[in-house]
Design a protein around this motif. Structure first.
Motif, PDB file in Angstrom:
ATOM      1  N   ARG A  16     -45.187  47.070   3.518  1.00  0.00           N
ATOM      2  CA  ARG A  16     -44.575  46.176   4.510  1.00  0.00           C
ATOM      3  C   ARG A  16     -45.337  46.215   5.833  1.00  0.00           C
ATOM      4  O   ARG A  16     -45.547  45.188   6.467  1.00  0.00           O
ATOM      5  CB  ARG A  16     -43.106  46.535   4.712  1.00  0.00           C
ATOM      6  N   VAL A  17     -45.751  47.408   6.254  1.00  0.00           N
ATOM      7  CA  VAL A  17     -46.510  47.532   7.508  1.00  0.00           C
ATOM      8  C   VAL A  17     -47.852  46.836   7.380  1.00  0.00           C
ATOM      9  O   VAL A  17     -48.268  46.092   8.271  1.00  0.00           O
ATOM     10  CB  VAL A  17     -46.688  49.020   7.886  1.00  0.00           C
ATOM     11  N   GLN A  18     -48.548  47.052   6.264  1.00  0.00           N
ATOM     12  CA  GLN A  18     -49.848  46.409   6.061  1.00  0.00           C
ATOM     13  C   GLN A  18     -49.714  44.894   6.024  1.00  0.00           C
ATOM     14  O   GLN A  18     -50.544  44.175   6.584  1.00  0.00           O
ATOM     15  CB  GLN A  18     -50.500  46.920   4.776  1.00  0.00           C
ATOM     16  N   SER A  19     -48.660  44.413   5.407  1.00  0.00           N
ATOM     17  CA  SER A  19     -48.418  42.973   5.344  1.00  0.00           C
ATOM     18  C   SER A  19     -48.169  42.401   6.738  1.00  0.00           C
ATOM     19  O   SER A  19     -48.722  41.366   7.108  1.00  0.00           O
ATOM     20  CB  SER A  19     -47.230  42.688   4.428  1.00  0.00           C
ATOM     21  N   SER A  20     -47.353  43.105   7.516  1.00  0.00           N
ATOM     22  CA  SER A  20     -47.059  42.646   8.878  1.00  0.00           C
ATOM     23  C   SER A  20     -48.302  42.664   9.746  1.00  0.00           C
ATOM     24  O   SER A  20     -48.554  41.732  10.515  1.00  0.00           O
ATOM     25  CB  SER A  20     -45.981  43.516   9.520  1.00  0.00           C
ATOM     26  N   VAL A  21     -49.088  43.704   9.631  1.00  0.00           N
ATOM     27  CA  VAL A  21     -50.315  43.817  10.430  1.00  0.00           C
ATOM     28  C   VAL A  21     -51.298  42.727  10.060  1.00  0.00           C
ATOM     29  O   VAL A  21     -51.907  42.107  10.935  1.00  0.00           O
ATOM     30  CB  VAL A  21     -50.940  45.224  10.265  1.00  0.00           C
ATOM     31  N   SER A  22     -51.430  42.458   8.772  1.00  0.00           N
ATOM     32  CA  SER A  22     -52.370  41.407   8.369  1.00  0.00           C
ATOM     33  C   SER A  22     -51.888  40.034   8.846  1.00  0.00           C
ATOM     34  O   SER A  22     -52.690  39.198   9.250  1.00  0.00           O
ATOM     35  CB  SER A  22     -52.589  41.414   6.855  1.00  0.00           C
ATOM     36  N   ASN A  23     -50.569  39.812   8.837  1.00  0.00           N
ATOM     37  CA  ASN A  23     -50.039  38.544   9.350  1.00  0.00           C
ATOM     38  C   ASN A  23     -50.304  38.408  10.841  1.00  0.00           C
ATOM     39  O   ASN A  23     -50.654  37.335  11.331  1.00  0.00           O
ATOM     40  CB  ASN A  23     -48.539  38.433   9.080  1.00  0.00           C
ATOM     41  N   LEU A  24     -50.121  39.493  11.576  1.00  0.00           N
ATOM     42  CA  LEU A  24     -50.350  39.456  13.020  1.00  0.00           C
ATOM     43  C   LEU A  24     -51.835  39.343  13.346  1.00  0.00           C
ATOM     44  O   LEU A  24     -52.204  38.721  14.343  1.00  0.00           O
ATOM     45  CB  LEU A  24     -49.757  40.699  13.689  1.00  0.00           C
ATOM     46  N   ALA A  25     -52.674  39.936  12.522  1.00  0.00           N
ATOM     47  CA  ALA A  25     -54.123  39.870  12.761  1.00  0.00           C
ATOM     48  C   ALA A  25     -54.629  38.441  12.640  1.00  0.00           C
ATOM     49  O   ALA A  25     -55.605  38.069  13.297  1.00  0.00           O
ATOM     50  CB  ALA A  25     -54.858  40.789  11.795  1.00  0.00           C
ATOM     51  N   ASN A  26     -53.960  37.637  11.831  1.00  0.00           N
ATOM     52  CA  ASN A  26     -54.365  36.234  11.665  1.00  0.00           C
ATOM     53  C   ASN A  26     -53.964  35.373  12.857  1.00  0.00           C
ATOM     54  O   ASN A  26     -54.485  34.287  13.025  1.00  0.00           O
ATOM     55  CB  ASN A  26     -53.757  35.649  10.386  1.00  0.00           C
ATOM     56  N   ASP A  27     -53.022  35.831  13.658  1.00  0.00           N
ATOM     57  CA  ASP A  27     -52.551  35.070  14.815  1.00  0.00           C
ATOM     58  C   ASP A  27     -52.565  35.976  16.050  1.00  0.00           C
ATOM     59  O   ASP A  27     -51.579  36.634  16.363  1.00  0.00           O
ATOM     60  CB  ASP A  27     -51.135  34.545  14.553  1.00  0.00           C
ATOM     61  N   PRO A  28     -53.698  36.009  16.770  1.00  0.00           N
ATOM     62  CA  PRO A  28     -53.812  36.912  17.924  1.00  0.00           C
ATOM     63  C   PRO A  28     -52.783  36.622  19.017  1.00  0.00           C
ATOM     64  O   PRO A  28     -52.322  37.535  19.698  1.00  0.00           O
ATOM     65  CB  PRO A  28     -55.220  36.690  18.441  1.00  0.00           C
ATOM     66  N   ASP A  29     -52.390  35.371  19.190  1.00  0.00           N
ATOM     67  CA  ASP A  29     -51.390  35.038  20.207  1.00  0.00           C
ATOM     68  C   ASP A  29     -50.031  35.652  19.862  1.00  0.00           C
ATOM     69  O   ASP A  29     -49.324  36.155  20.735  1.00  0.00           O
ATOM     70  CB  ASP A  29     -51.245  33.525  20.367  1.00  0.00           C
ATOM     71  N   LEU A  30     -49.686  35.600  18.586  1.00  0.00           N
ATOM     72  CA  LEU A  30     -48.434  36.201  18.136  1.00  0.00           C
ATOM     73  C   LEU A  30     -48.480  37.714  18.312  1.00  0.00           C
ATOM     74  O   LEU A  30     -47.508  38.323  18.769  1.00  0.00           O
ATOM     75  CB  LEU A  30     -48.164  35.841  16.670  1.00  0.00           C
ATOM     76  N   LEU A  31     -49.610  38.303  17.976  1.00  0.00           N
ATOM     77  CA  LEU A  31     -49.782  39.746  18.154  1.00  0.00           C
ATOM     78  C   LEU A  31     -49.610  40.130  19.626  1.00  0.00           C
ATOM     79  O   LEU A  31     -48.878  41.059  19.957  1.00  0.00           O
ATOM     80  CB  LEU A  31     -51.158  40.186  17.649  1.00  0.00           C
ATOM     81  N   LEU A  32     -50.260  39.384  20.499  1.00  0.00           N
ATOM     82  CA  LEU A  32     -50.163  39.671  21.929  1.00  0.00           C
ATOM     83  C   LEU A  32     -48.729  39.512  22.437  1.00  0.00           C
ATOM     84  O   LEU A  32     -48.241  40.335  23.202  1.00  0.00           O
ATOM     85  CB  LEU A  32     -51.112  38.762  22.717  1.00  0.00           C
ATOM     86  N   SER A  33     -48.062  38.462  22.000  1.00  0.00           N
ATOM     87  CA  SER A  33     -46.685  38.241  22.463  1.00  0.00           C
ATOM     88  C   SER A  33     -45.759  39.352  21.980  1.00  0.00           C
ATOM     89  O   SER A  33     -44.871  39.790  22.699  1.00  0.00           O
ATOM     90  CB  SER A  33     -46.172  36.875  22.020  1.00  0.00           C
ATOM     91  N   LYS A  34     -45.969  39.835  20.773  1.00  0.00           N
ATOM     92  CA  LYS A  34     -45.132  40.921  20.265  1.00  0.00           C
ATOM     93  C   LYS A  34     -45.447  42.239  20.956  1.00  0.00           C
ATOM     94  O   LYS A  34     -44.553  43.022  21.249  1.00  0.00           O
ATOM     95  CB  LYS A  34     -45.259  41.040  18.757  1.00  0.00           C
ATOM     96  N   LEU A  35     -46.711  42.481  21.229  1.00  0.00           N
ATOM     97  CA  LEU A  35     -47.100  43.722  21.905  1.00  0.00           C
ATOM     98  C   LEU A  35     -46.621  43.756  23.349  1.00  0.00           C
ATOM     99  O   LEU A  35     -46.316  44.818  23.882  1.00  0.00           O
ATOM    100  CB  LEU A  35     -48.619  43.911  21.857  1.00  0.00           C
ATOM    101  N   THR A  36     -46.570  42.614  23.989  1.00  0.00           N
ATOM    102  CA  THR A  36     -46.134  42.557  25.390  1.00  0.00           C
ATOM    103  C   THR A  36     -44.652  42.218  25.516  1.00  0.00           C
ATOM    104  O   THR A  36     -44.160  41.970  26.615  1.00  0.00           O
ATOM    105  CB  THR A  36     -46.957  41.512  26.165  1.00  0.00           C
ATOM    106  N   LEU A  37     -43.953  42.219  24.389  1.00  0.00           N
ATOM    107  CA  LEU A  37     -42.510  41.960  24.347  1.00  0.00           C
ATOM    108  C   LEU A  37     -42.153  40.598  24.942  1.00  0.00           C
ATOM    109  O   LEU A  37     -41.150  40.447  25.629  1.00  0.00           O
ATOM    110  CB  LEU A  37     -41.740  43.075  25.057  1.00  0.00           C
TER     111      LEU A  37
END
Length: 98
Positions: A16-37
């Motif tokens: 599940r973690v690997q799946s979530s990370v790979s999904n977030l890696a494909n969308d850097p904006d989503l990753l940034l928004s989640k990391l910055t809350l």
């Protein structure tokens, strides 16, 4: 002593973690928004909490404007004088403050 984490649970969690990370890696904006809350879900939750806090503050402020025996409810106005007498009477009793 048995462990809470079985190998199945750990492998499922890893997947599940690997799946979530790979999904977030494909969308850097989503990753940034989640990391910055600042994701839409978190922003909506923060707005909801803020509005609840503002409402509580407004209620508190409106209640601070009236004396303890006063009311804004017309049906309870009949009790105002009696409550005032009882509350003020408490302050004249020695046992109240000991």
């Amino acid at each position: 002593m048995s462990s809470w984490f079985t190998s199945t649970t750990l492998s499922d969690l890893k997947h599940r973690v690997q799946s979530s990370v790979s999904n977030l890696a494909n969308d850097p904006d989503l990753l940034l928004s989640k990391l910055t809350l600042t994701s839409p879900e978190l922003s909506a939750e923060r707005d909801k909490i803020d509005s609840e806090e503002k409402r509580k503050e407004q209620v508190k402020d409106s209640l601070a404007e009236i004396l303890p025996w006063e009311t804004r409810d017309r049906e309870l106005e009949i009790l105002v004088e009696e409550c005032k007498e009882v509350i003020l009477g408490l302050s004249s009793e020695e046992g109240t403050f000991t």
